[in-house]
Design a protein around this motif. Structure first.
Motif, PDB file in Angstrom:
ATOM      1  N   LYS A 229       0.835  -1.213   0.000  1.00 15.47           N
ATOM      2  CA  LYS A 229       0.000   0.000   0.000  1.00 15.47           C
ATOM      3  C   LYS A 229       0.865   1.256   0.000  1.00 15.47           C
ATOM      4  CE  LYS A 229      -4.095  -1.976   0.252  1.00 15.47           C
ATOM      5  NZ  LYS A 229      -4.834  -1.979   1.530  1.00 15.47           N
ATOM      6  N   LEU A 230       1.929   1.271   0.799  1.00 18.21           N
ATOM      7  CA  LEU A 230       2.766   2.470   0.890  1.00 18.21           C
ATOM      8  C   LEU A 230       3.533   2.713  -0.411  1.00 18.21           C
ATOM      9  CD1 LEU A 230       4.179   2.221   4.532  1.00 18.21           C
ATOM     10  CD2 LEU A 230       2.173   3.471   3.692  1.00 18.21           C
ATOM     11  N   ARG A 231       3.905   1.650  -1.102  1.00 16.99           N
ATOM     12  CA  ARG A 231       4.613   1.815  -2.381  1.00 16.99           C
ATOM     13  C   ARG A 231       3.699   2.358  -3.469  1.00 16.99           C
ATOM     14  NH1 ARG A 231       7.754  -3.547  -0.790  1.00 16.99           N
ATOM     15  NH2 ARG A 231       9.653  -2.573   0.026  1.00 16.99           N
ATOM     16  N   GLN A 232       2.407   2.196  -3.289  1.00 16.37           N
ATOM     17  CA  GLN A 232       1.463   2.812  -4.211  1.00 16.37           C
ATOM     18  C   GLN A 232       1.396   4.329  -3.991  1.00 16.37           C
ATOM     19  OE1 GLN A 232      -2.232   0.748  -3.542  1.00 16.37           O
ATOM     20  NE2 GLN A 232      -1.507  -1.173  -4.441  1.00 16.37           N
ATOM     21  N   LEU A 233       1.651   4.765  -2.759  1.00 14.16           N
ATOM     22  CA  LEU A 233       1.630   6.193  -2.438  1.00 14.16           C
ATOM     23  C   LEU A 233       2.931   6.877  -2.839  1.00 14.16           C
ATOM     24  CD1 LEU A 233      -0.046   6.098   1.107  1.00 14.16           C
ATOM     25  CD2 LEU A 233      -1.139   6.418  -1.121  1.00 14.16           C
ATOM     26  N   ASP A 234       4.059   6.189  -2.667  1.00 13.49           N
ATOM     27  CA  ASP A 234       5.367   6.717  -3.076  1.00 13.49           C
ATOM     28  C   ASP A 234       6.285   5.549  -3.411  1.00 13.49           C
ATOM     29  OD1 ASP A 234       7.873   7.872  -3.410  1.00 13.49           O
ATOM     30  OD2 ASP A 234       7.527   9.406  -1.897  1.00 13.49           O
ATOM     31  N   GLN A 236       9.187   5.363  -4.704  1.00 15.40           N
ATOM     32  CA  GLN A 236      10.613   5.567  -4.503  1.00 15.40           C
ATOM     33  C   GLN A 236      11.005   5.679  -3.034  1.00 15.40           C
ATOM     34  OE1 GLN A 236      12.703   5.250  -7.117  1.00 15.40           O
ATOM     35  NE2 GLN A 236      10.803   4.826  -8.230  1.00 15.40           N
ATOM     36  N   ASP A 237      10.089   6.097  -2.187  1.00 19.69           N
ATOM     37  CA  ASP A 237      10.421   6.312  -0.776  1.00 19.69           C
ATOM     38  C   ASP A 237       9.231   5.952   0.113  1.00 19.69           C
ATOM     39  OD1 ASP A 237      11.763   7.052   1.530  1.00 19.69           O
ATOM     40  OD2 ASP A 237      11.462   9.204   1.234  1.00 19.69           O
ATOM     41  N   PRO A 238       8.787   4.708   0.068  1.00 17.76           N
ATOM     42  CA  PRO A 238       7.571   4.339   0.802  1.00 17.76           C
ATOM     43  C   PRO A 238       7.683   4.447   2.312  1.00 17.76           C
ATOM     44  CG  PRO A 238       8.675   2.382  -0.067  1.00 17.76           C
ATOM     45  CD  PRO A 238       9.359   3.563  -0.677  1.00 17.76           C
ATOM     46  N   VAL A 239       8.878   4.213   2.874  1.00 15.24           N
ATOM     47  CA  VAL A 239       8.967   4.180   4.336  1.00 15.24           C
ATOM     48  C   VAL A 239       9.039   5.573   4.959  1.00 15.24           C
ATOM     49  CG1 VAL A 239       9.974   1.887   4.431  1.00 15.24           C
ATOM     50  CG2 VAL A 239      11.469   3.871   4.393  1.00 15.24           C
ATOM     51  N   LYS A 240       8.994   6.625   4.141  1.00 18.53           N
ATOM     52  CA  LYS A 240       8.864   7.956   4.740  1.00 18.53           C
ATOM     53  C   LYS A 240       7.557   8.044   5.531  1.00 18.53           C
ATOM     54  CE  LYS A 240       6.484  10.429   0.987  1.00 18.53           C
ATOM     55  NZ  LYS A 240       6.619  11.471  -0.063  1.00 18.53           N
ATOM     56  N   TYR A 241       6.580   7.204   5.154  1.00 20.96           N
ATOM     57  CA  TYR A 241       5.290   7.233   5.849  1.00 20.96           C
ATOM     58  C   TYR A 241       5.370   6.630   7.244  1.00 20.96           C
ATOM     59  CZ  TYR A 241       3.452   8.750   1.381  1.00 20.96           C
ATOM     60  OH  TYR A 241       3.224   9.476   0.240  1.00 20.96           O
ATOM     61  N   ASP A 242       6.480   6.029   7.591  1.00 20.30           N
ATOM     62  CA  ASP A 242       6.685   5.592   8.965  1.00 20.30           C
ATOM     63  C   ASP A 242       6.592   6.778   9.917  1.00 20.30           C
ATOM     64  OD1 ASP A 242       7.442   3.936  11.180  1.00 20.30           O
ATOM     65  OD2 ASP A 242       9.510   4.605  10.946  1.00 20.30           O
TER      66      ASP A 242
END
Length: 254
Positions: A229-234, A236-242
């Motif tokens: 799900k987070l990789r769908q939002l970004d 290149q940098d999905p774990v920024k959502y942590d």
């Protein structure tokens, strides 16, 4: 919220919590005391290993570990003798005790005697896109010498369905880099897009409320679902959502 609204909401929260203002009260403040990359990765690894429970207690234990290493982690790791490890006597952080710390310090010394960095050791045989498999091999290799069985529990194994929150957090610290100066970005062999979210009770609760996670258990399968799900939002940098999930959970009781 639809996908666009959710992304906009979380992006705002990332900017709010991915801030140097929060470093002082976070375990990442321990490696932020150093500028030498080897001091950073050693202190980051050790504090990440004990980063569960009360944050003030984590920081207090982190400072004790730095004191044991004379506030020079790399020099201590490379040059300590058995007598120097007497300083570990009495150390305890929850279930991590002096026996565990002794092993970790000795094992790190061995690793740095044969590898240029912890990054090189961890990424031995790493294949792009298989970072959780890499963590499995890392644990196996780390404990490939004689050790107390009890010490193994302090390194998680994603292939045994662990969320491996602390190891994924450690990787976020050393791989990510942006203008905000929280994460270090000193490791270059892994791309931020490969990272997995450091999933725990707080971030998991928020992720479920936001519709990012359906699985109720906080385990490796949940990490995989959340990563998707987070990789769908970004991508290149999905774990920024942590930063957003953690901030919403801990500071806002979302």
């Amino acid at each position: 919220m639809n996908k666009e609204e959710l992304k906009a909401f979380l992006d705002v929260k990332v900017e709010e919590y991915n801030s140097s203002n929060f470093i002082a009260t976070d375990p990442i403040s321990i490696p932020h005391q150093f500028s030498n990359p080897k001091d950073i990765e050693i202190s980051a690894f050790l504090i990440a290993i004990i980063a569960w429970g009360n944050r003030k207690a984590i920081l207090k234990s982190g400072e004790k570990m730095l004191k044991i290493m004379d506030y020079s982690p790399y020099d201590f790791i490379m040059n300590h003798s058995p007598s120097d490890l007497k300083a570990c006597d009495g150390f305890v952080h929850r279930t991590f005790n002096a026996t565990d710390l002794n092993f970790f310090l000795n094992r790190l010394q061995q690793l740095y005697q044969s590898h240029d960095s912890l990054e090189d050791f961890l990424l031995n045989n790493h294949k792009t896109g298989q970072l959780q498999l890499t963590l499995h091999h890392f644990k196996h290799n780390f404990f490939s010498i004689p050790h107390e069985k009890r010490t193994e529990k302090h390194l998680s194994d994603p292939l045994k369905n662990s969320a491996a929150k602390r190891l994924n957090m450690f990787l976020r610290w050393l791989v990510r880099k942006d203008k905000n100066g929280v994460d270090f970005g000193i490791w270059k062999q892994i791309k931020p897009k490969e990272l997995s979210c450091p999933l725990d009770v707080h971030s998991g609760r928020v992720a479920r409320k936001l519709g990012l996670l359906n699985r109720q258990q906080t385990d490796a399968k949940a990490v995989k679902e959340l990563d998707t799900k987070l990789r769908q939002l970004d991508p290149q940098d999905p774990v920024k959502y942590d930063f957003a999930l953690f901030g919403l959970g801990v500071f806002e009781q979302f």
